[in-house]
Design a protein around this motif. Structure first.
Motif, PDB file in Angstrom:
ATOM      1  N   ALA A   8      10.510  13.283  -3.153  1.00  0.00           N
ATOM      2  CA  ALA A   8      10.403  14.290  -2.104  1.00  0.00           C
ATOM      3  C   ALA A   8      10.457  13.551  -0.781  1.00  0.00           C
ATOM      4  CB  ALA A   8       9.083  15.042  -2.237  1.00  0.00           C
ATOM      5  N   PRO A   9      10.801  14.252   0.303  1.00  0.00           N
ATOM      6  CA  PRO A   9      10.828  13.556   1.595  1.00  0.00           C
ATOM      7  C   PRO A   9       9.487  12.869   1.859  1.00  0.00           C
ATOM      8  CG  PRO A   9      11.813  15.715   1.796  1.00  0.00           C
ATOM      9  CD  PRO A   9      11.243  15.641   0.410  1.00  0.00           C
ATOM     10  N   LEU A  10       9.541  11.649   2.381  1.00  0.00           N
ATOM     11  CA  LEU A  10       8.323  10.830   2.475  1.00  0.00           C
ATOM     12  C   LEU A  10       7.725  10.779   3.874  1.00  0.00           C
ATOM     13  CD1 LEU A  10       9.574   7.816   0.302  1.00  0.00           C
ATOM     14  CD2 LEU A  10       8.061   9.677  -0.417  1.00  0.00           C
ATOM     15  N   ASN A  11       8.522  11.161   4.867  1.00  0.00           N
ATOM     16  CA  ASN A  11       8.065  11.088   6.256  1.00  0.00           C
ATOM     17  C   ASN A  11       7.523   9.715   6.643  1.00  0.00           C
ATOM     18  OD1 ASN A  11       8.595  13.888   6.710  1.00  0.00           O
ATOM     19  ND2 ASN A  11       6.751  14.310   5.480  1.00  0.00           N
ATOM     20  N   LEU A  12       8.227   8.691   6.241  1.00  0.00           N
ATOM     21  CA  LEU A  12       7.804   7.347   6.631  1.00  0.00           C
ATOM     22  C   LEU A  12       8.243   7.084   8.066  1.00  0.00           C
ATOM     23  CD1 LEU A  12       8.971   5.376   3.425  1.00  0.00           C
ATOM     24  CD2 LEU A  12       6.640   6.144   3.959  1.00  0.00           C
ATOM     25  N   ALA A  60       0.837  -1.205   0.000  1.00  0.00           N
ATOM     26  CA  ALA A  60       0.000   0.000   0.000  1.00  0.00           C
ATOM     27  C   ALA A  60       0.875   1.259   0.000  1.00  0.00           C
ATOM     28  CB  ALA A  60      -0.932  -0.019   1.207  1.00  0.00           C
ATOM     29  N   LEU A  61       1.959   1.217   0.744  1.00  0.00           N
ATOM     30  CA  LEU A  61       2.879   2.361   0.755  1.00  0.00           C
ATOM     31  C   LEU A  61       3.555   2.517  -0.606  1.00  0.00           C
ATOM     32  CD1 LEU A  61       4.413   1.632   4.260  1.00  0.00           C
ATOM     33  CD2 LEU A  61       3.218   3.764   3.647  1.00  0.00           C
ATOM     34  N   PHE A  62       3.953   1.384  -1.161  1.00  0.00           N
ATOM     35  CA  PHE A  62       4.682   1.372  -2.437  1.00  0.00           C
ATOM     36  C   PHE A  62       3.870   2.072  -3.530  1.00  0.00           C
ATOM     37  CE2 PHE A  62       6.406  -0.462  -6.344  1.00  0.00           C
ATOM     38  CZ  PHE A  62       7.770  -0.529  -6.091  1.00  0.00           C
ATOM     39  N   VAL A  63       2.575   1.784  -3.562  1.00  0.00           N
ATOM     40  CA  VAL A  63       1.728   2.390  -4.602  1.00  0.00           C
ATOM     41  C   VAL A  63       1.051   3.652  -4.099  1.00  0.00           C
ATOM     42  CG1 VAL A  63       1.311   0.191  -5.777  1.00  0.00           C
ATOM     43  CG2 VAL A  63      -0.263   0.939  -3.982  1.00  0.00           C
ATOM     44  N   GLY A  64       1.220   3.950  -2.817  1.00  0.00           N
ATOM     45  CA  GLY A  64       0.541   5.099  -2.239  1.00  0.00           C
ATOM     46  C   GLY A  64       1.498   6.153  -1.733  1.00  0.00           C
ATOM     47  N   LYS A  65       1.539   6.281  -0.429  1.00  0.00           N
ATOM     48  CA  LYS A  65       2.299   7.345   0.226  1.00  0.00           C
ATOM     49  C   LYS A  65       3.750   7.464  -0.259  1.00  0.00           C
ATOM     50  CE  LYS A  65       3.734   8.699   4.905  1.00  0.00           C
ATOM     51  NZ  LYS A  65       3.740   8.313   6.326  1.00  0.00           N
ATOM     52  N   ALA A  66       4.399   6.329  -0.476  1.00  0.00           N
ATOM     53  CA  ALA A  66       5.822   6.381  -0.824  1.00  0.00           C
ATOM     54  C   ALA A  66       6.055   6.656  -2.313  1.00  0.00           C
ATOM     55  CB  ALA A  66       6.518   5.092  -0.405  1.00  0.00           C
ATOM     56  N   GLY A  67       5.034   6.471  -3.112  1.00  0.00           N
ATOM     57  CA  GLY A  67       5.123   6.856  -4.529  1.00  0.00           C
ATOM     58  C   GLY A  67       6.099   6.044  -5.365  1.00  0.00           C
ATOM     59  N   CYS A  68       6.451   4.882  -4.905  1.00  0.00           N
ATOM     60  CA  CYS A  68       7.469   4.099  -5.607  1.00  0.00           C
ATOM     61  C   CYS A  68       6.984   3.672  -6.996  1.00  0.00           C
ATOM     62  CB  CYS A  68       7.836   2.853  -4.807  1.00  0.00           C
ATOM     63  SG  CYS A  68       8.155   3.173  -3.062  1.00  0.00           S
ATOM     64  N   TYR A 108      15.329   7.011   0.008  1.00  0.00           N
ATOM     65  CA  TYR A 108      14.118   7.598  -0.586  1.00  0.00           C
ATOM     66  C   TYR A 108      13.325   8.395   0.447  1.00  0.00           C
ATOM     67  CZ  TYR A 108      14.401   5.005  -5.020  1.00  0.00           C
ATOM     68  OH  TYR A 108      14.771   4.533  -6.246  1.00  0.00           O
ATOM     69  N   ASN A 109      13.334   7.900   1.666  1.00  0.00           N
ATOM     70  CA  ASN A 109      12.596   8.593   2.723  1.00  0.00           C
ATOM     71  C   ASN A 109      13.118  10.015   2.899  1.00  0.00           C
ATOM     72  OD1 ASN A 109      10.571   8.699   4.629  1.00  0.00           O
ATOM     73  ND2 ASN A 109      11.903   8.026   6.309  1.00  0.00           N
ATOM     74  N   GLY A 110      14.411  10.185   2.664  1.00  0.00           N
ATOM     75  CA  GLY A 110      14.998  11.526   2.756  1.00  0.00           C
ATOM     76  C   GLY A 110      14.725  12.380   1.519  1.00  0.00           C
ATOM     77  N   GLU A 149       6.731   1.939   8.937  1.00  0.00           N
ATOM     78  CA  GLU A 149       6.433   1.983   7.500  1.00  0.00           C
ATOM     79  C   GLU A 149       7.653   1.565   6.678  1.00  0.00           C
ATOM     80  OE1 GLU A 149       2.885   5.291   7.118  1.00  0.00           O
ATOM     81  OE2 GLU A 149       4.916   6.025   7.496  1.00  0.00           O
ATOM     82  N   ILE A 150       8.811   1.998   7.153  1.00  0.00           N
ATOM     83  CA  ILE A 150      10.043   1.602   6.456  1.00  0.00           C
ATOM     84  C   ILE A 150      10.196   0.082   6.485  1.00  0.00           C
ATOM     85  CG2 ILE A 150      12.578   1.689   6.612  1.00  0.00           C
ATOM     86  CD1 ILE A 150      12.209   4.662   7.477  1.00  0.00           C
ATOM     87  N   GLU A 151       9.967  -0.497   7.668  1.00  0.00           N
ATOM     88  CA  GLU A 151      10.038  -1.963   7.799  1.00  0.00           C
ATOM     89  C   GLU A 151       9.066  -2.639   6.836  1.00  0.00           C
ATOM     90  OE1 GLU A 151      12.052  -3.764   9.650  1.00  0.00           O
ATOM     91  OE2 GLU A 151      13.011  -1.982  10.522  1.00  0.00           O
ATOM     92  N   ALA A 152       7.861  -2.090   6.766  1.00  0.00           N
ATOM     93  CA  ALA A 152       6.819  -2.699   5.919  1.00  0.00           C
ATOM     94  C   ALA A 152       7.222  -2.649   4.448  1.00  0.00           C
ATOM     95  CB  ALA A 152       5.488  -1.986   6.137  1.00  0.00           C
ATOM     96  N   LEU A 153       7.775  -1.512   4.050  1.00  0.00           N
ATOM     97  CA  LEU A 153       8.185  -1.356   2.650  1.00  0.00           C
ATOM     98  C   LEU A 153       9.298  -2.364   2.306  1.00  0.00           C
ATOM     99  CD1 LEU A 153       7.264   0.371   0.346  1.00  0.00           C
ATOM    100  CD2 LEU A 153       8.625   2.256   1.246  1.00  0.00           C
ATOM    101  N   VAL A 154      10.235  -2.511   3.231  1.00  0.00           N
ATOM    102  CA  VAL A 154      11.316  -3.476   3.012  1.00  0.00           C
ATOM    103  C   VAL A 154      10.738  -4.887   2.946  1.00  0.00           C
ATOM    104  CG1 VAL A 154      13.376  -4.528   4.055  1.00  0.00           C
ATOM    105  CG2 VAL A 154      13.111  -2.031   4.036  1.00  0.00           C
ATOM    106  N   ALA A 155       9.805  -5.181   3.830  1.00  0.00           N
ATOM    107  CA  ALA A 155       9.185  -6.520   3.837  1.00  0.00           C
ATOM    108  C   ALA A 155       8.488  -6.769   2.497  1.00  0.00           C
ATOM    109  CB  ALA A 155       8.190  -6.639   4.982  1.00  0.00           C
TER     110      ALA A 155
END
Lengths: 414, 439
Positions: A359-363, A228-236, A344-346, A367-373
């Protein structure tokens, strides 16, 4: 477990692509079918591509067994380099998803440092542009760059490579059998190596099963949150595309993520060096200079197009099997997926050409753990032909069948 | 296995001495199975030299220097035999009969066998080009004489150029006999290799561990900055049942333990090694219970500066050990009379870099060369390449001559071996016979 079977069709690969070409119109290049046979052409129908992968692009010919076997032998043959030391497989290690975990930048002829990290060759058949800067555009031609580069396999000329192969074992007989019209030529050598590389497809990952195979249990809650972060908040997924039915995790474009720019400007005053497991010291960079070669500058895609917007831009890599392909980025500068996500978070290293999509993601830490998982769910099954003890030179007698290659899931043999 | 080798060796040595053929030589670090120790004045020095692009014929070569002070050619290059191309020339070793010098290349894995029938004029006798095909190993490093055989410790492998490797056994005439993988798995080994040291009295072989092709070929600065690559160094030593060629125990020795030197004194049951990255001297010895143990006994220089201890040379008296530190180009003499507490008693800067050290049997002459690995050597004008000879009077190293290998258009000076004409030197037989004569 059942593999979804995707029939190759006249799928317009270029429809996947956004944006124009940097030079010429290489997309239109469809090389001749060097195996000269109609059945083989239509034999592509037998390609059992794993779940999650789109049909191969039109520019890629689904290969015959004979060509793949021959290409495989060539790929693992160290005698293809000038000093019999480097095969393709010594930099693209099968056990590392055809990348190399051994060093940030690949090590070439007589130990020369290459400019960049060796990328994974899994799913390379889908690549529109080859190399981090996209300087090559067809997999059959790409082989000549490592074969002739003085810092890689260091052969002095095309003719010398052909002569070299002609004098090894009975390659010549196999070439004549596989390519009855042409025999051993620069074209058929490239064709055979490419044939093997094309079969290195990897899909049917846990992510694929969950997303495209309706298997809800294939991913954990944390991994789904990561998606969800990958396609959402994190914009990956703005760059690492995910489609409706398939996903290559790349837009086949070039972006400035700041990694290349950072390497150029960022002064390092000391290096943290691990002398033995868990034993670290700081070494001042002035010390290291005494025994360091001059670092090779790298301006990315700009070197190919000379367009200002391509300064320090690199190709968006696929993220399939990414847990196995570290260290990451074109220069291997980030060791772990966590370091990548933190980067990327930075928001990426600021510079004039930095992609507007970063752009800074404020994860949060979670959230960082989840994205890595999530990134770790992309480990596929290497369904390349004959799952393999690929250690190179096999007897040409084994290459009897010249029908098209059929992909099998690991463990299942013909 | 050993018994058979021994028989073969006796026959071979008998034959050769009847013909008066073997070249005699010494070095306190040679295999104990090497015959005809030179306990007197060495006459020739063979230096396995790496070709350098842009210099002379750019090829690896065996350079022979006259080191007999009485000779009109003292300190001069009297022969140079190029082998063609650069393949990371590294170490050499005599066959047990000293007739042949085997010289390896770590990159292209060629092994050159030089005939030293006339030590003033080594002749390339045979080239082995199928080491990888026969063994699967890459990087033939240590050449260690066994009776009638030669053991070759490799550094890497042809599958992935990592540090997993093993030992290959060849006959003196160059035929492959067998291969033995370095211990891994349950024993705790990391599979890495570097040096071999055999103590026949104890029927043990000791091995150490370095790194694979990717690292030893890489530019040293690039390597030090590469976090992933720095993880790929050996951290183990193994003690083997020598006759059975099976590993018995693996020790955890972090930071790449390199050269192995057994005490040459009869009855002694200890060896020393230095760890390149962690800058320690390690002792491998039998404890009171008769168990083999490894422990670190001294620090070399300031480990936070990575002095990089490389070659070490033990005195035949087993009282002193020369230790070279590559990064500061310094040699350090350790008093090892208390083997559990070696102490540095002397040091001297040899150049911008220093790697190998060889001393005469009586310890009165000490020689140094500079090259470590082509891509690890210092860059630009810091890249000293020379052979330098000193006299050692127990207090000071006094320079006798220095041969600049760059000015002479030779290349990077690496491994040294002494030799002498058969009729000229004090021949003490094998180390075994030497032991029984002197003690």
């Amino acid at each position: 477990m059942k593999l979804s079977v995707l029939w190759l069709s006249g799928f317009a690969f270029s429809a996947l692509l956004v944006g124009g070409y940097a030079f010429g119109n290489p997309g239109a290049q469809v090389p001749r079918d060097l195996t000269q046979s109609e059945e083989r052409r239509s034999g592509t129908n037998n390609a059992h591509l794993p779940l999650g992968l789109p049909p191969l692009p039109d520019t890629v010919q689904w290969p015959t067994k004979a060509a793949v076997e021959l290409g495989k032998r060539l790929f693992f043959d160290r005698r293809l380099s000038f000093n019999n030391t480097l095969s393709c497989a010594m930099c693209h290690l099968q056990e590392n998803a055809f990348a190399s975990n051994q060093s940030a930048k690949a090590v070439g002829f007589e130990g020369r440092t290459l400019q960049r990290n060796a990328p994974s060759l899994l799913n390379v058949a889908y690549q529109k542009w080859l190399f981090h800067d996209g300087r090559e555009n067809h997999i059959e031609w790409q082989v000549w760059l490592p074969l002739l580069s003085p810092v890689e396999m260091a052969n002095p000329s095309i003719g010398s490579v052909i002569e070299r192969v002609r004098h090894l074992d009975d390659y010549i007989a196999v070439f004549e059998k596989t390519y009855p019209e042409e025999g051993l030529t620069p074209n058929t050598l490239g064709h055979a190596l490419a044939a093997y590389e094309i079969t290195l497809v990897s899909g049917n990952s846990r992510f694929d099963k969950w997303r495209f195979g309706n298997d809800d249990g294939a991913m954990s809650a944390q991994e789904k949150a990561g998606f969800a972060l990958f396609v959402g908040k994190a914009g990956c997924s703005n760059c690492h595309h995910i489609g409706e039915q398939t996903a290559l995790f790349t837009d086949m474009q070039f972006h400035n993520t700041g990694i290349g720019y950072k390497a150029m400007v960022d002064p390092v005053s000391s290096y943290k060096v691990e002398l033995a497991k868990g034993v670290f010291i700081d070494v001042p960079s002035s010390d290291v200079e005494r025994y360091s070669e001059k670092p090779i500058n790298d301006i990315g895609r700009f070197a190919v197009t000379l367009k200002e917007e391509d300064r320090w831009a690199y190709k968006t890599p696929t993220l399939r099997d990414v847990s196995k392909t570290g260290p990451y980025m074109h220069d291997g500068s980030l060791a772990t997926l966590k370091e990548v996500v933190n980067y990327y978070n930075g928001g990426g290293y600021a510079n004039e050409g930095l992609s507007g999509r970063l752009a800074p993601l404020n994860l949060s830490a979670r959230e960082i753990e989840a994205l890595v998982a999530f990134l770790k769910t992309l480990d596929g099954e290497l369904s390349y032909w004959e799952t393999s003890t690929n250690q190179g030179v096999e007897s040409p007698a084994a290459i009897a069948d010249d029908g098209p290659v059929v992909l099998r899931p690991p463990g299942e043999r013909e | 296995m050993l018994a058979r080798w021994a028989r073969v060796a006796c026959v071979a040595t008998g034959l050769l001495s009847a013909m008066g053929a073997p070249t005699i030589a010494d070095e306190t670090c040679n295999s104990p199975f090497t015959s005809a120790l030179v306990t007197g004045q060495e006459q020739f020095m063979h230096i396995w030299t790496l070709g350098m692009p842009g210099l002379g014929d750019e090829s690896d070569k065996l350079v022979t220097v006259d080191v007999d002070p009485k000779s009109p050619n003292y300190g001069k290059v009297i022969d140079s035999t190029s082998v063609g191309g650069r393949g990371e020339a590294h170490h050499t070793g005599f066959t047990d009969d000293r007739r042949y010098l085997w010289a390896g290349r770590l990159d292209d894995n060629k092994i050159f066998i030089f005939d030293l029938a006339d030590p003033a004029k080594p002749v390339l006798h045979k080239t082995i080009t199928n080491f990888v095909e026969k063994t699967g190993y890459v990087g033939p490093h240590t050449f260690y004489a066994l009776p009638g055989r030669i053991a070759i410790q490799a550094l890497s492998n042809a599958k992935d150029h990592s540090g997993e490797t093993g030992i290959a056994i060849y006959t003196n005439s160059g035929e492959f006999v067998s291969k033995h993988d370095m211990p891994t798995g349950k024993m705790g080994g990391d599979g890495y290799g570097y040096d071999i040291g055999i103590n026949p009295d104890q029927n043990v072989m000791l091995t150490s561990s370095f790194t694979g092709w990717t690292n030893y070929m890489m530019d040293l600065g690039t390597l030090v900055k590469d976090k992933e690559a720095m993880k790929n160094f050996g951290s183990s030593m193994a003690i083997w049942d020598f006759k059975a060629m099976t590993p018995k125990k693996v020790f955890n020795v972090p930071g790449a333990p390199l050269e192995i030197r057994w005490s040459l004194k009869p009855g002694d049951d200890w060896a020393l090694t230095a760890t390149a990255l962690t800058s320690k001297l390690w002792l491998v010895h039998k404890d009171e219970k008769g168990e083999w143990q490894a422990k670190d006994v001294a620090t070399v220089g300031d480990p936070s500066k990575i002095p990089l201890p490389v070659d070490i040379s033990i005195a035949s008296s087993r009282k002193h050990l020369w230790v070279n530190t590559f990064m500061d180009g310094t040699t350090r003499l350790f008093d090892i009379s208390d083997i559990h507490a070696p102490k540095q008693v002397y040091s001297k800067k040899i150049g911008n870099q220093v790697n190998m050290v060889s001393q005469s049997w009586d310890g009165k002459r000490v020689y140094f060369t500079t090259s470590l690995l082509a891509n690890w050597d210092m860059k630009g004008d810091k890249n000293d390449q020379f052979l330098i000879a000193y006299d050692w009077d127990g207090k000071e190293l006094k320079e006798r001559f220095k041969l600049d290998f760059i000015k002479q258009k030779l290349g990077r000076a690496h491994h040294m071996k002494f030799s002498a004409k058969p009729q000229s030197a004090a021949i003490g037989g094998t180390l075994e016979t030497y032991r029984s004569l002197t003690n």
